[in-house]
Design a protein around this motif. Sequence first.
Motif, short mmCIF file in Angstrom:
data_model
loop_
_atom_site.label_atom_id
_atom_site.label_comp_id
_atom_site.label_asym_id
_atom_site.label_seq_id
_atom_site.Cartn_x
_atom_site.Cartn_y
_atom_site.Cartn_z
N GLN A 94 24.67 31.47 -15.49
CA GLN A 94 24.46 30.27 -16.29
C GLN A 94 22.99 30.03 -16.60
N TYR A 103 37.01 35.18 -17.87
CA TYR A 103 37.06 34.01 -16.98
C TYR A 103 37.53 32.83 -17.82
N GLU A 123 30.67 38.29 -22.20
CA GLU A 123 30.85 37.93 -20.79
C GLU A 123 32.24 37.41 -20.46
N ARG A 180 33.33 34.44 -21.05
CA ARG A 180 33.20 33.07 -20.55
C ARG A 180 33.35 32.05 -21.66
#
Lengths: 140, 148
Positions: free
Chosen positions: B55, A74, B28, B30
Amino acid sequence: MIRHIAIALSGLIFAIGLGVSQMTRPEKVLGFLDIFGNWDPSLAFVMGGAVLVYTISYPLISKRHRPLFAPRFYLPTRKDIDKRLVIGGALFGIGWGLAGFCPGPALTTASGGLTSALIFVPAMLVGILVADRFFAPKTA
Amino acid sequence: MVVEFTPISAALGGIIIGLAATLLLATEGRIAGISGILAGLFKGGSDKLGALPWQAFFVAGMVGGGILLRFLAPELVATDVQLSAAWLIPAGLIVGVGTRVGNGCTSGHGVCGLSRFSARSLVATLSFMAAAMITVFITRTLAVGAFG
């Protein structure tokens, strides 16, 4: 379960890094921002250390097919430079310069019981909610 | 305010921060941008892990880290700077709004963004660094806030 633990561990290590670097001390942060006064360049070394590690790890990891536990990466894709970026950055900088807290250290020191941070963090969360509710881009 | 130049602990702390961001990226995929992660706590559309948005686990870890610091190195979560609520609340509000309008803060733009050679992050970082330095210059000149 392993995902939960890995994410929480990232947060915990992040907070410890903020502490070791003393980003958790607002006087240290203000000393860094006070370039025309009694300047303390230490925090440039924090940024330098973090950027050094991530500059090496980011390309190695992000070129992989997918991360270890999540289905995909992401990652930010936007490249445009707009007014919001500059104005938002400047607003954040003003608040940072007023109190010496940016979001990570504020959250960490609030958890550590620092009274100033316990006042700052709820205000910051209100600011986040207000911005996302009222100042979000119309297209998003 | 007594400030002491501490390049070694600063660089070490920075390396630890970089490793934490690396762990989140590797597991992840992220970006470890704290303002974005905080905002994600309140977003209905956030990806969930079980009952909670992902989160929440990062924030829980940071809170745990803050509590740990209190026991291991209490001087790091204390401060000589005394600021009133009337000063801290507007500062907090501006930080919250600014990080969302500008899509990031010192971690997301400053650390992760600069490392990815993002032009957006470079612009944001220059903007918040300049604004913060000017703010400190003005408050110091007027002898208000932390400098009063």
